[in-house]
Design a protein around this motif. Structure first.
Motif, mmCIF file in Angstrom:
data_model
loop_
_atom_site.group_PDB
_atom_site.id
_atom_site.type_symbol
_atom_site.label_atom_id
_atom_site.label_comp_id
_atom_site.label_asym_id
_atom_site.label_seq_id
_atom_site.Cartn_x
_atom_site.Cartn_y
_atom_site.Cartn_z
ATOM 1 N N PHE A 69 11.022 1.341 -2.172
ATOM 2 C CA PHE A 69 9.664 0.847 -2.369
ATOM 3 C C PHE A 69 9.413 0.379 -3.804
ATOM 4 C CE2 PHE A 69 9.590 3.196 1.540
ATOM 5 C CZ PHE A 69 8.744 2.456 2.360
ATOM 6 N N ALA A 70 10.495 0.002 -4.518
ATOM 7 C CA ALA A 70 10.292 -0.697 -5.791
ATOM 8 C C ALA A 70 9.704 -2.072 -5.470
ATOM 9 C CB ALA A 70 11.623 -0.840 -6.534
ATOM 10 N N THR A 71 8.765 -2.518 -6.292
ATOM 11 C CA THR A 71 8.067 -3.778 -5.996
ATOM 12 C C THR A 71 9.051 -4.937 -5.845
ATOM 13 O OG1 THR A 71 6.164 -2.946 -7.204
ATOM 14 C CG2 THR A 71 6.222 -5.313 -6.781
ATOM 15 N N ASP A 72 10.016 -5.026 -6.735
ATOM 16 C CA ASP A 72 10.985 -6.124 -6.651
ATOM 17 C C ASP A 72 11.780 -6.068 -5.344
ATOM 18 O OD1 ASP A 72 10.151 -7.038 -9.071
ATOM 19 O OD2 ASP A 72 11.932 -6.389 -10.192
ATOM 20 N N ASP A 73 12.132 -4.855 -4.929
ATOM 21 C CA ASP A 73 12.907 -4.730 -3.688
ATOM 22 C C ASP A 73 12.053 -5.089 -2.470
ATOM 23 O OD1 ASP A 73 15.040 -3.940 -5.205
ATOM 24 O OD2 ASP A 73 14.829 -1.801 -4.761
ATOM 25 N N LEU A 74 10.801 -4.683 -2.492
ATOM 26 C CA LEU A 74 9.918 -5.047 -1.376
ATOM 27 C C LEU A 74 9.785 -6.573 -1.285
ATOM 28 C CD1 LEU A 74 7.153 -2.316 -1.853
ATOM 29 C CD2 LEU A 74 8.759 -2.476 0.072
ATOM 30 N N ASN A 75 9.848 -7.240 -2.420
ATOM 31 C CA ASN A 75 9.710 -8.698 -2.436
ATOM 32 C C ASN A 75 11.042 -9.431 -2.260
ATOM 33 O OD1 ASN A 75 6.955 -8.522 -2.854
ATOM 34 N ND2 ASN A 75 7.175 -8.429 -5.088
ATOM 35 N N ASN A 76 12.138 -8.683 -2.211
ATOM 36 C CA ASN A 76 13.467 -9.308 -2.112
ATOM 37 C C ASN A 76 13.859 -9.423 -0.639
ATOM 38 O OD1 ASN A 76 16.139 -10.003 -2.065
ATOM 39 N ND2 ASN A 76 16.727 -8.609 -3.745
ATOM 40 N N LEU A 77 13.758 -10.618 -0.108
ATOM 41 C CA LEU A 77 13.972 -10.803 1.333
ATOM 42 C C LEU A 77 15.439 -10.655 1.720
ATOM 43 C CD1 LEU A 77 11.485 -13.761 1.883
ATOM 44 C CD2 LEU A 77 11.094 -11.298 2.143
ATOM 45 N N ASP A 78 16.321 -10.645 0.743
ATOM 46 C CA ASP A 78 17.739 -10.444 1.038
ATOM 47 C C ASP A 78 18.055 -8.990 1.372
ATOM 48 O OD1 ASP A 78 18.256 -13.105 0.634
ATOM 49 O OD2 ASP A 78 18.792 -12.835 -1.478
ATOM 50 N N ALA A 89 8.053 -3.308 6.432
ATOM 51 C CA ALA A 89 7.061 -3.191 7.507
ATOM 52 C C ALA A 89 5.988 -2.152 7.148
ATOM 53 C CB ALA A 89 7.764 -2.797 8.815
ATOM 54 N N ILE A 90 6.414 -1.036 6.564
ATOM 55 C CA ILE A 90 5.443 -0.002 6.183
ATOM 56 C C ILE A 90 4.576 -0.494 5.026
ATOM 57 C CG2 ILE A 90 5.249 2.326 5.180
ATOM 58 C CD1 ILE A 90 7.844 2.995 6.841
ATOM 59 N N ASN A 91 5.186 -1.255 4.131
ATOM 60 C CA ASN A 91 4.402 -1.824 3.025
ATOM 61 C C ASN A 91 3.347 -2.794 3.556
ATOM 62 O OD1 ASN A 91 3.914 -2.176 0.161
ATOM 63 N ND2 ASN A 91 4.789 -4.239 0.411
ATOM 64 N N ALA A 92 3.707 -3.549 4.594
ATOM 65 C CA ALA A 92 2.728 -4.452 5.200
ATOM 66 C C ALA A 92 1.623 -3.663 5.908
ATOM 67 C CB ALA A 92 3.424 -5.391 6.187
ATOM 68 N N GLN A 93 2.017 -2.539 6.516
ATOM 69 C CA GLN A 93 1.045 -1.733 7.259
ATOM 70 C C GLN A 93 0.079 -1.009 6.325
ATOM 71 O OE1 GLN A 93 2.935 1.085 9.909
ATOM 72 N NE2 GLN A 93 1.003 2.067 10.502
ATOM 73 N N LEU A 94 0.613 -0.381 5.268
ATOM 74 C CA LEU A 94 -0.208 0.484 4.406
ATOM 75 C C LEU A 94 -0.573 -0.174 3.084
ATOM 76 C CD1 LEU A 94 1.673 3.902 4.835
ATOM 77 C CD2 LEU A 94 -0.217 2.992 6.202
ATOM 78 N N GLY A 95 0.216 -1.118 2.635
ATOM 79 C CA GLY A 95 0.055 -1.708 1.303
ATOM 80 C C GLY A 95 -0.771 -2.974 1.342
ATOM 81 N N PRO A 96 -0.355 -4.000 0.670
ATOM 82 C CA PRO A 96 0.882 -4.072 -0.119
ATOM 83 C C PRO A 96 0.759 -3.308 -1.443
ATOM 84 C CG PRO A 96 -0.359 -6.087 -0.406
ATOM 85 C CD PRO A 96 -1.112 -5.268 0.616
ATOM 86 N N LYS A 97 1.902 -2.780 -1.848
ATOM 87 C CA LYS A 97 1.957 -2.026 -3.100
ATOM 88 C C LYS A 97 1.334 -2.820 -4.243
ATOM 89 C CE LYS A 97 5.297 0.332 -6.139
ATOM 90 N NZ LYS A 97 6.559 1.083 -6.177
ATOM 91 N N GLY A 98 0.463 -2.191 -4.970
ATOM 92 C CA GLY A 98 -0.247 -2.866 -6.063
ATOM 93 C C GLY A 98 -1.648 -3.285 -5.661
ATOM 94 N N SER A 159 5.415 6.836 -1.112
ATOM 95 C CA SER A 159 4.028 7.167 -1.445
ATOM 96 C C SER A 159 3.507 6.353 -2.618
ATOM 97 C CB SER A 159 3.889 8.665 -1.725
ATOM 98 O OG SER A 159 4.782 9.052 -2.741
ATOM 99 N N SER A 160 4.401 5.640 -3.329
ATOM 100 C CA SER A 160 3.944 4.804 -4.451
ATOM 101 C C SER A 160 3.302 3.509 -3.970
ATOM 102 C CB SER A 160 5.110 4.500 -5.401
ATOM 103 O OG SER A 160 6.004 3.564 -4.825
ATOM 104 N N ILE A 161 3.302 3.266 -2.653
ATOM 105 C CA ILE A 161 2.567 2.101 -2.127
ATOM 106 C C ILE A 161 1.101 2.190 -2.538
ATOM 107 C CG2 ILE A 161 1.681 1.015 -0.033
ATOM 108 C CD1 ILE A 161 4.254 1.774 1.391
ATOM 109 N N SER A 162 0.532 3.402 -2.393
ATOM 110 C CA SER A 162 -0.865 3.580 -2.806
ATOM 111 C C SER A 162 -0.872 4.146 -4.215
ATOM 112 C CB SER A 162 -1.602 4.519 -1.854
ATOM 113 O OG SER A 162 -1.175 5.852 -2.038
ATOM 114 N N GLU A 163 -1.874 3.816 -4.964
ATOM 115 C CA GLU A 163 -1.897 4.213 -6.369
ATOM 116 C C GLU A 163 -1.906 5.730 -6.514
ATOM 117 O OE1 GLU A 163 -4.207 3.944 -10.338
ATOM 118 O OE2 GLU A 163 -5.223 2.840 -8.727
ATOM 119 N N LYS A 164 -2.458 6.432 -5.533
ATOM 120 C CA LYS A 164 -2.615 7.881 -5.683
ATOM 121 C C LYS A 164 -1.722 8.671 -4.714
ATOM 122 C CE LYS A 164 -7.494 7.670 -7.061
ATOM 123 N NZ LYS A 164 -7.139 7.333 -8.439
#
Lengths: 298, 298
Positions: A69-78, A89-98, A159-164
């Motif tokens: 769940f590092a931001t760069d990895d979430l954005n790396n489609l490779d 998928a979880i980042n799309a469901q709960l996030g996006p991180k940030g 859990s770092s998807i959400s700020e808290k």
């Protein structure tokens, strides 16, 4: 309490690691008894993070999901293996991180280490400092671990998807086992956290202590290895199960398979935890070391 | 002592289950220090039974190797998966079962259950009765378990290749972890067993007690299941870790996930063991029950 501080959407995540059973079985339980996790001032959803790893009775299929769940990895489609895809998928469901639509995430984990009921906080803003105080008041056996050595957004935990976001980490429990004591601790701690969020939202927190003890992550130790990277030894029997007990310069820490004892050479009072955690053998890690700190609540 | 009773060839087997680490690491240690396991009156060889499962950090690849040594299965050439093939290879190396070139096999296992250092005997001939007495005298923390409810040759365990094979079963240890206390117990018990064989061969056994306490396998209990075969509950917290503690009619034994307690309805004093063993979840097994017995040594 201003509206901007209110946490409206909470997610409870279980099964981020497929062989850590407590969270998975608690999610099943709460599916049948949702009132246990519902509170008036927020909505709550549950997420079964890694169902395929659970089906296969493994921690993960391709890689550790709780490092994806590092931001760069979430954005790396490779990065497209199973856990990397589930993370997106979880980042799309709960996030996006940030800019997450979920205000607060509780991620439920087990450890084979003797850590008891532990609450891992990723930052020490006023909310998290108060949360730690509330949980330790309500549950005196609870231990608070601070992993705030880097900013939340630099963590690669789910859990770092959400700020808290926080991690509930309970042991000792072997992988692929359900222990009632561990399950009960996890359910109790989760309940206290949900209560805290509700009290926070309603500006109804009780008087909290001015400060409390916690353990701040400092470094990770490897098992002794030879020049080929093979394990040459194991955690010393006097350190085994002694999570959060002080370790001082000169204390035995490892026993080599040839019988030789290795002592710790550090220059501070260390508090080992995640001692001999099964999942860390992949990387030959022996334990984490923390420093004891006092957290001011105000 | 007549020559026909002498045990000339002994084998020590480790890693029959790939995620039970103590035996695997002891075999490595003894490769470098063979004098630890050598005795004058017999030859000893070591066998790493399931190296591929260890590489993959699993109990097994295809099926439980320690259930593949039934005589019919060893003779059934259609049973050809990895563990079934390894079983045939090990039977060729140490056996063949029923006419084995190896006189005595010690198979080293770990359990996640709190069984301490346990010695499992598959028969109670004079040799095995004396062996149990010797080990409990030398190692008072040791527990003797009798699985002599069927003849040795009907067992499907690896150690049943030889007529006098035994299982060393030490816990609690999570899968895929090395605990020093467990490793030390295993090495100590193995040493006492080897000493016993040597003393037996040289007709030099010390005076042994007339009798000792042991636990005779009686039955296996399943976890509570619903009509779809899904787990509905877990081992009750009062039974967790209470291996070899008496269980009586009416004692709580399971807790359902809905909170309901289930009591044991049996009509004898039972001694649970293999309580909440991780590997038994495959078959939804909760524990084994034994009866306490007194073993006469003469």
């Amino acid at each position: 309490m201003t509206g901007t501080n209110k946490l409206n959407k909470v997610a409870i995540v279980g099964g981020t690691h497929g062989n850590e059973f407590s969270g998975i079985y608690l999610l099943r339980k709460w599916r049948d008894t949702p009132q246990v996790i519902e509170r008036e001032s927020f909505s709550v959803e549950t997420v079964f993070a890694n169902p395929k790893a659970f089906e296969e009775n493994k921690r993960y299929l391709d890689c550790d999901m709780n490092r994806q769940f590092a931001t760069d990895d979430l954005n790396n489609l490779d990065l497209a293996n199973y856990e990397q895809s589930r993370a997106k998928a979880i980042n799309a469901q709960l996030g996006p991180k940030g800019a997450a639509k979920t205000d607060f995430i509780i991620d439920l984990h087990n450890t084979t280490s003797n850590m008891g009921p532990s609450l891992i906080l990723l930052q020490t803003d006023a909310f998290n400092r108060q949360l730690g105080a509330y949980v330790t008041v309500k549950m005196p056996s609870a231990v608070v671990v601070l992993e705030d050595h880097i900013p939340v957004h630099e963590h690669s935990f789910l859990s770092s998807i959400s700020e808290k976001g926080v991690i509930v980490e309970i042991g000792p429990q072997p992988q692929s086992v359900i222990r009632q004591d561990v399950l009960d601790w996890m359910e109790e701690m989760t309940g206290h956290i949900l209560d805290f969020v509700d009290l926070h939202n309603r500006d109804a927190l009780p008087e909290l202590p001015a400060s409390y003890e916690a353990y701040k992550y400092h470094e990770t130790l490897k098992l002794p290895e030879n020049e080929n990277g093979e394990r040459m030894g194991m955690v010393h029997h006097s350190v085994q199960d002694a999570d959060f007990k002080v370790l001082r310069h000169g204390d035995p820490i490892f026993t080599l398979f040839n019988g030789q004892e290795i002592c710790w050479e550090g220059d501070y009072e260390a508090y080992p935890h995640f001692i001999n955690e099964a999942a860390y053998y992949d990387n030959n890690l022996a334990m984490s070391l923390a420093k004891r700190v006092i957290v001011g609540v105000k």
